[in-house]
Design a protein around this motif. Sequence first.
Motif, short mmCIF file in Angstrom:
data_model
loop_
_atom_site.label_atom_id
_atom_site.label_comp_id
_atom_site.label_asym_id
_atom_site.label_seq_id
_atom_site.Cartn_x
_atom_site.Cartn_y
_atom_site.Cartn_z
N MET A 143 46.19 40.84 41.54
CA MET A 143 45.08 40.04 42.06
C MET A 143 45.55 39.18 43.24
O MET A 143 44.74 38.72 44.04
CB MET A 143 44.50 39.16 40.96
N ALA A 193 42.22 30.52 36.88
CA ALA A 193 40.98 31.29 37.01
C ALA A 193 40.08 30.67 38.09
O ALA A 193 39.44 31.38 38.88
CB ALA A 193 40.24 31.35 35.67
N ALA A 222 41.50 31.61 41.53
CA ALA A 222 41.23 33.02 41.82
C ALA A 222 39.77 33.21 42.23
O ALA A 222 39.46 33.98 43.15
CB ALA A 222 41.56 33.87 40.61
N ALA A 223 38.87 32.50 41.55
CA ALA A 223 37.45 32.58 41.89
C ALA A 223 37.19 32.04 43.30
O ALA A 223 36.32 32.55 44.02
CB ALA A 223 36.62 31.82 40.87
N ALA A 283 38.16 34.75 45.77
CA ALA A 283 37.12 35.78 45.76
C ALA A 283 35.85 35.29 46.44
O ALA A 283 35.18 36.04 47.18
CB ALA A 283 36.83 36.20 44.32
N THR A 319 39.53 40.35 38.66
CA THR A 319 38.52 39.58 39.38
C THR A 319 37.45 40.56 39.80
O THR A 319 37.72 41.47 40.60
CB THR A 319 39.11 38.87 40.62
N THR A 346 33.20 41.51 40.88
CA THR A 346 31.97 41.01 41.50
C THR A 346 30.90 42.09 41.37
O THR A 346 31.20 43.28 41.41
CB THR A 346 32.17 40.61 42.97
N VAL A 392 36.29 36.21 36.66
CA VAL A 392 37.75 36.28 36.55
C VAL A 392 38.11 36.25 35.07
O VAL A 392 37.63 35.39 34.33
CB VAL A 392 38.44 35.10 37.27
N THR A 395 34.95 41.34 31.07
CA THR A 395 34.23 41.13 32.33
C THR A 395 32.76 41.49 32.16
O THR A 395 31.87 40.78 32.64
CB THR A 395 34.85 41.98 33.45
#
Length: 440
Positions: free
Chosen positions: A66, A195, A198-199, A202, A266, A268, A279, A299
């Motif tokens: 990631m 998390a 990471a979001a 993204a 991750t 979308t 995430v 997810t």
Amino acid sequence: MKKRLQKIVFVFLASLLAAGTFQLPKKAYAQDDINVHAKAAILVEASTGKILYKKNADQALGIASMSKMMTEYILLKAIKEKKVSWDQKVTISDYAYKISQNRDLSNVPLRQGGKYTLKELYEAMAIYSANGATIAIAEALAGSESNFLNMMDKQAKAFGLTHYKFVNSSGLNNADLQGMQPDRGDATEENAMSARSAAKVAYHLVNDFPEMLKTSSIPEKKFRPGTKDEIDMKNWNWMLPSLVYGKEGVDGLKTGTTDYAGYCFTGTAEQNGMRVITVVLHATNAQGKGGYKARFDETSKLMDYAFNNYSMKTLYPKGYSVKNKKTITVKAGKEKQAPIVTEAPLKAPIKNGESHMYTPVVKLEKQQINAPVKKGTSVGTLLAKHKGGQEPGYLYGPDSPHVDVVVKNGVEKANWFVMMMRGIGGFFSGIWSHTVGSWF
């Protein structure tokens, strides 16, 4: 007698409820428990950054590949700023070559000293998570992977990341880099990130460079087709609609797997005009065992929760003005007050049945502004406050849906005559108030 009194009270309360004159206390915000099996997780609406669910969102954990989301962002930014181009040729270093030959890792074999376009290397990284290609990109952008780590840190700071660590560009364990890793951390360290962080990466990827989804959504592509180096690149994101755990609307983003990080993803997806970012870090099944299926199952839970319970709503249209906050005072202007309105519609992901739970609140930067004032000048923010209690917040900005409030019409500066007459009027008004007040 006691039963009769209870009956009277019940009938009385029922009549009040029916008449709408009595309401039960509103329940404060409480996050729904969707039982996500992961050490950490977060669910975010992509356009606003509104957090719909979070679990242990601020602990830095292993993220494995990631990490390549940050490498992607820095490359796309360099392309946009014309510092490099897609057809620019990159000469493969000994380092990138040796890593690319390890087929126990995700790789497309690169030729030592061979030349590849940035586009080829980017697709290998984004689709197939190719590690040698990632190192080649880092070297092309910064001269060395060590220098590239400084770029990663700088971008992380710009994103406002607070819980992260980068020791290489690919997300591999340093032990897999055959002693050639950057001089950062020990020989067995890995990248880590929360998390929430990471979001945020993204969030910037899909909003700043939405075109990247055209690449991340490719389920399979040949690397260097028609040559001796041809190889099938199958996307590791098995939630793409045509793959084994396919889900409607999924078009990204990045998986990650190492012993340290476990199974991470991750993701979308977009459905019915709403895009979400998910995430999961160190995902497992209900028995606590990690696996490819586990990260996609967890997810899927997050995405189902979002799409089944939320939808994008326009709470207030463009040009909306709030009662008792329709104007702002203008000093030395032809008009003493200027109308203020929302610059754009205030849209937000709203939980089903809760549109009525929001109330508009205007926060002005100043209580008055100086003339002249141009039309569209920003003077504050319109927030939509939830009446029932605190919401889980946003990745950025106020913890409420918000939009800028601007001056509806320009206001010119008053000339000297107008200002003089206002001064005279104020002078006599003051005398009148003082004199009449002394009579009484």
